[in-house]
Scaffold this active site. Structure first.
Site, PDB file in Angstrom:
ATOM      1  CG  ASP A 190      41.779 244.630  39.916  1.00 19.02           C
ATOM      2  OD1 ASP A 190      40.826 245.038  40.587  1.00 19.02           O
ATOM      3  OD2 ASP A 190      42.779 244.087  40.413  1.00 19.02           O
ATOM      4  CB  CYS A 203      26.814 227.407  44.447  1.00 18.33           C
ATOM      5  SG  CYS A 203      28.154 228.506  43.935  1.00 18.33           S
ATOM      6  CB  CYS A 256      37.104 230.506  54.574  1.00 16.68           C
ATOM      7  SG  CYS A 256      37.833 232.154  54.768  1.00 16.68           S
ATOM      8  CB  CYS A 274      39.665 238.212  52.815  1.00 15.18           C
ATOM      9  SG  CYS A 274      40.274 237.274  51.401  1.00 15.18           S
TER      10      CYS A 274
END
Length: 258
Positions: free
Chosen positions: A76, A130, A140, A156
């Site tokens: 990352d 899914c 969310c 986000c």
């Protein structure tokens, strides 16, 4: 770094393989409910250091077993398409929340890579599981999942609490954070596949007592000196001190840490 993201040979000379790996970070203990929320990946020590050491050991093992193999380790911190490579290798599928999900363990894990100049026998992608579920989209808080498999990063909570450099949040985000101070786990917490998550056994990911037990007042009264001492090996230390300041400022509880 668009070209480097698409072509690993720009990161490792004569690269032939990407080896994708996962490391579970799901905790055995959780925060006090009456506190500002920290994403579970940041409960323990900074994962960059922990995983890089493991990857270096793996590369050393490969070199001992096979001979001269050149490569680099990635956690990352470089232009590598972590989730895309992991999905291509069959470690999981990209879910509607844009996270990599597996049937056996959900999505609470880090993704890392070895890029090496060694040809291997390659795995294949798995299928999407899914189905018709929209739990992550529905839950969310900022409606950042704008369509199945599409996340608007600029909406986000993780972006606002970790990446955003501005002290003031947009008015459209007022009262939508549900006390998330560093990152956000909502789309993972509601994912049905995460009912299979099991606590990790990595001692370096053991939760800091302060993260588990701090109250709202403890965070508000935190000084810079105490912050640096408590979170010196934590992802919060490397990324979030200014973010915590901004978070408290936006909640009208700003303290002059500086």
């Amino acid at each position: 770094h668009f070209d480097k993201r698409l072509n690993p040979k720009l990161l490792v000379d004569d690269a032939k393989s990407v080896v994708s790996l996962l490391l579970n970070y799901y905790p055995s203990e959780f925060q006090n409910n009456e506190s500002y929320k920290i994403s579970k990946y940041a409960y323990g020590n900074d994962y960059h250091h922990v995983i890089k050491e493991k990857l270096k050991e793996l590369l050393f093992f490969i070199q001992n077993e096979i001979g001269e193999v050149s490569g680099r380790v990635f956690v990352d911190s470089a232009p590598v398409l972590d989730k895309a490579w992991a999905a291509k290798s069959g470690l999981g599928w990209i879910g509607k929340n844009a996270n990599l999900i597996t049937q056996k363990t959900g999505s609470f894990y880090f993704v890392a890579e070895l890029i090496i100049d060694l040809e291997l026998e390659y795995d294949y992608p798995t299928t999407d599981h899914c189905g018709t579920c929209t739990a992550c989209i529905d839950a969310c808080p900022t409606e950042a999942i704008v369509a199945p498999y599409v996340v608007d990063g600029s909406k986000c909570i993780s972006y606002f609490t970790i990446e955003l450099k501005d002290a003031l949040l947009p008015a459209s985000m007022k009262d939508r954070f549900d006390n998330w101070m560093f990152g956000c786990d909502v789309c993972q917490d509601v994912c049905p596949w995460n009912r299979f998550s099991k606590p990790n056994n990595e001692i370096n990911f053991s939760p800091l007592p302060e993260i588990l037990n701090f109250t709202l007042n403890d965070w508000q009264d935190l000084t810079e000196e105490s912050f640096k001492l408590i979170f010196k090996d934590s992802p919060l230390q490397t990324l979030a001190f200014y973010c915590i300041n901004a978070f408290l400022y936006n909640h009208h509880k700003y303290h002059d840490f500086y």
